[in-house]
Design a protein around this motif. Sequence first.
Motif, mmCIF file in Angstrom:
data_model
loop_
_atom_site.group_PDB
_atom_site.id
_atom_site.type_symbol
_atom_site.label_atom_id
_atom_site.label_comp_id
_atom_site.label_asym_id
_atom_site.label_seq_id
_atom_site.Cartn_x
_atom_site.Cartn_y
_atom_site.Cartn_z
ATOM 1 N N THR A 26 0.830 -1.215 0.000
ATOM 2 C CA THR A 26 0.000 0.000 0.000
ATOM 3 C C THR A 26 0.856 1.254 0.000
ATOM 4 N N THR A 27 1.855 1.297 0.869
ATOM 5 C CA THR A 27 2.681 2.502 0.976
ATOM 6 C C THR A 27 3.593 2.674 -0.232
ATOM 7 N N LEU A 28 4.089 1.563 -0.765
ATOM 8 C CA LEU A 28 4.989 1.658 -1.923
ATOM 9 C C LEU A 28 4.259 2.087 -3.198
ATOM 10 N N SER A 29 3.004 1.705 -3.294
ATOM 11 C CA SER A 29 2.238 2.025 -4.506
ATOM 12 C C SER A 29 1.430 3.315 -4.366
ATOM 13 N N HIS A 30 1.575 3.985 -3.225
ATOM 14 C CA HIS A 30 0.776 5.201 -2.997
ATOM 15 C C HIS A 30 1.118 6.309 -3.986
ATOM 16 N N SER A 31 0.081 6.940 -4.498
ATOM 17 C CA SER A 31 0.208 8.116 -5.359
ATOM 18 C C SER A 31 -1.102 8.883 -5.271
ATOM 19 N N ASP A 32 -1.148 10.015 -5.925
ATOM 20 C CA ASP A 32 -2.395 10.785 -5.934
ATOM 21 C C ASP A 32 -3.538 9.984 -6.549
ATOM 22 N N ASN A 33 -3.196 9.144 -7.496
ATOM 23 C CA ASN A 33 -4.225 8.345 -8.176
ATOM 24 C C ASN A 33 -4.761 7.197 -7.302
ATOM 25 N N THR A 34 -3.974 6.791 -6.326
ATOM 26 C CA THR A 34 -4.389 5.660 -5.485
ATOM 27 C C THR A 34 -4.745 6.107 -4.064
ATOM 28 N N LYS A 35 -4.962 7.401 -3.874
ATOM 29 C CA LYS A 35 -5.160 7.951 -2.533
ATOM 30 C C LYS A 35 -6.300 7.256 -1.784
ATOM 31 N N GLU A 36 -7.443 7.102 -2.418
ATOM 32 C CA GLU A 36 -8.597 6.516 -1.733
ATOM 33 C C GLU A 36 -8.338 5.063 -1.336
ATOM 34 N N LEU A 37 -7.707 4.319 -2.229
ATOM 35 C CA LEU A 37 -7.378 2.928 -1.913
ATOM 36 C C LEU A 37 -6.338 2.858 -0.799
ATOM 37 N N THR A 38 -5.394 3.787 -0.821
ATOM 38 C CA THR A 38 -4.381 3.847 0.233
ATOM 39 C C THR A 38 -5.043 4.069 1.586
ATOM 40 N N ILE A 39 -5.949 5.037 1.643
ATOM 41 C CA ILE A 39 -6.659 5.328 2.895
ATOM 42 C C ILE A 39 -7.439 4.102 3.364
ATOM 43 N N GLN A 40 -8.163 3.488 2.451
ATOM 44 C CA GLN A 40 -8.974 2.316 2.796
ATOM 45 C C GLN A 40 -8.110 1.201 3.396
ATOM 46 N N ASN A 41 -7.002 0.914 2.744
ATOM 47 C CA ASN A 41 -6.129 -0.166 3.215
ATOM 48 C C ASN A 41 -5.497 0.161 4.566
ATOM 49 N N LEU A 53 -1.139 4.741 10.674
ATOM 50 C CA LEU A 53 -1.647 6.056 11.067
ATOM 51 C C LEU A 53 -0.600 7.131 10.810
ATOM 52 N N TYR A 54 0.648 6.855 11.156
ATOM 53 C CA TYR A 54 1.707 7.847 10.927
ATOM 54 C C TYR A 54 1.852 8.155 9.439
ATOM 55 N N PHE A 55 1.713 7.136 8.611
ATOM 56 C CA PHE A 55 1.820 7.352 7.154
ATOM 57 C C PHE A 55 0.696 8.269 6.679
ATOM 58 N N MET A 56 -0.515 8.047 7.182
ATOM 59 C CA MET A 56 -1.640 8.902 6.782
ATOM 60 C C MET A 56 -1.418 10.342 7.214
ATOM 61 N N ILE A 57 -0.894 10.523 8.421
ATOM 62 C CA ILE A 57 -0.662 11.880 8.919
ATOM 63 C C ILE A 57 0.464 12.560 8.144
ATOM 64 N N ASP A 58 1.567 11.848 7.979
ATOM 65 C CA ASP A 58 2.731 12.429 7.296
ATOM 66 C C ASP A 58 2.405 12.830 5.858
ATOM 67 N N ASN A 59 1.526 12.054 5.230
ATOM 68 C CA ASN A 59 1.175 12.328 3.832
ATOM 69 C C ASN A 59 -0.137 13.110 3.686
ATOM 70 N N LYS A 60 -0.670 13.566 4.838
ATOM 71 C CA LYS A 60 -1.876 14.404 4.848
ATOM 72 C C LYS A 60 -3.012 13.781 4.020
ATOM 73 N N LEU A 61 -3.243 12.485 4.258
ATOM 74 C CA LEU A 61 -4.272 11.777 3.483
ATOM 75 C C LEU A 61 -5.679 12.073 3.981
ATOM 76 N N ILE A 62 -5.803 12.405 5.269
ATOM 77 C CA ILE A 62 -7.123 12.698 5.844
ATOM 78 C C ILE A 62 -7.041 14.048 6.541
ATOM 79 N N SER A 63 -7.962 14.927 6.228
ATOM 80 C CA SER A 63 -7.956 16.270 6.818
ATOM 81 C C SER A 63 -8.867 16.381 8.037
ATOM 82 N N ASN A 64 -9.749 15.406 8.213
ATOM 83 C CA ASN A 64 -10.694 15.447 9.323
ATOM 84 C C ASN A 64 -9.989 15.089 10.632
ATOM 85 N N GLN A 65 -9.859 16.070 11.515
ATOM 86 C CA GLN A 65 -9.113 15.878 12.754
ATOM 87 C C GLN A 65 -9.789 14.861 13.671
#
Length: 214
Positions: A63-78, A95-107
């Motif tokens: 999931t982390t290796l294949s992450h890109s703007d195009n796969t953002k939703e799938l990355t979050i889901q996984n 969780l740290y990966f999501m925060i570092d990459n600003k994948l979710i804005s909802n605090q």
Amino acid sequence: MEEDISIINSNTRQEKVRNFFVNNKNKIISTIVILVIILVGAYSFDSYKKNKKKEISNKFNSTTLSHSDNTKELTIQNLVEIINEQDPTYSPLSLYFMIDNKLISNQSEINSYFDILIEKTSLDEEIKNLVIYKKALFNADQAQESDLLNILNPLINSKSVWKSHALYLMAEYFYSKDQKQKSKEFFNQIASLEDANPDIKLQAQKRLNRDLSE
């Protein structure tokens, strides 16, 4: 004569043993079956845990290796799925990966994932304390004083290696709010800690001497 007595005693013992097994045959068989079931179950559970860990590891890495703007939703889901697995290694990393990459804005959503790690995941004590500290860091810019203290109190009231970090965060929080007396109190606590992180203690002493010496 003694030889005859010895033979009789031997036969008697053998008879007692034979009678014991005959009279307790069902109990003995049941005990053996239960032991076999326990051993097989323990082996199967251990094997399941190892396979599950490997599955989660592979999922996180792919999931982390294949992450890109195009796969953002799938990355979050996984990553959310991995967090909900409550794995002590890969749930925090997700969780740290999501925060570092600003994948979710909802605090609030991010905080709910922090709570899964803190309250439901079997973490080593200091790893759990690190997660608590990271939650406080994540919320520090927007949190109210009482909310930030509620997050950090488990560290502030402990002997954790992260205690001085928690005190420093509160001291800087109050300093940024121009509440210098409260800030000074927290910096002083760091300065008086015998086992405070050396770098944190040095920064606290600099702040006290440079900005809060009045």
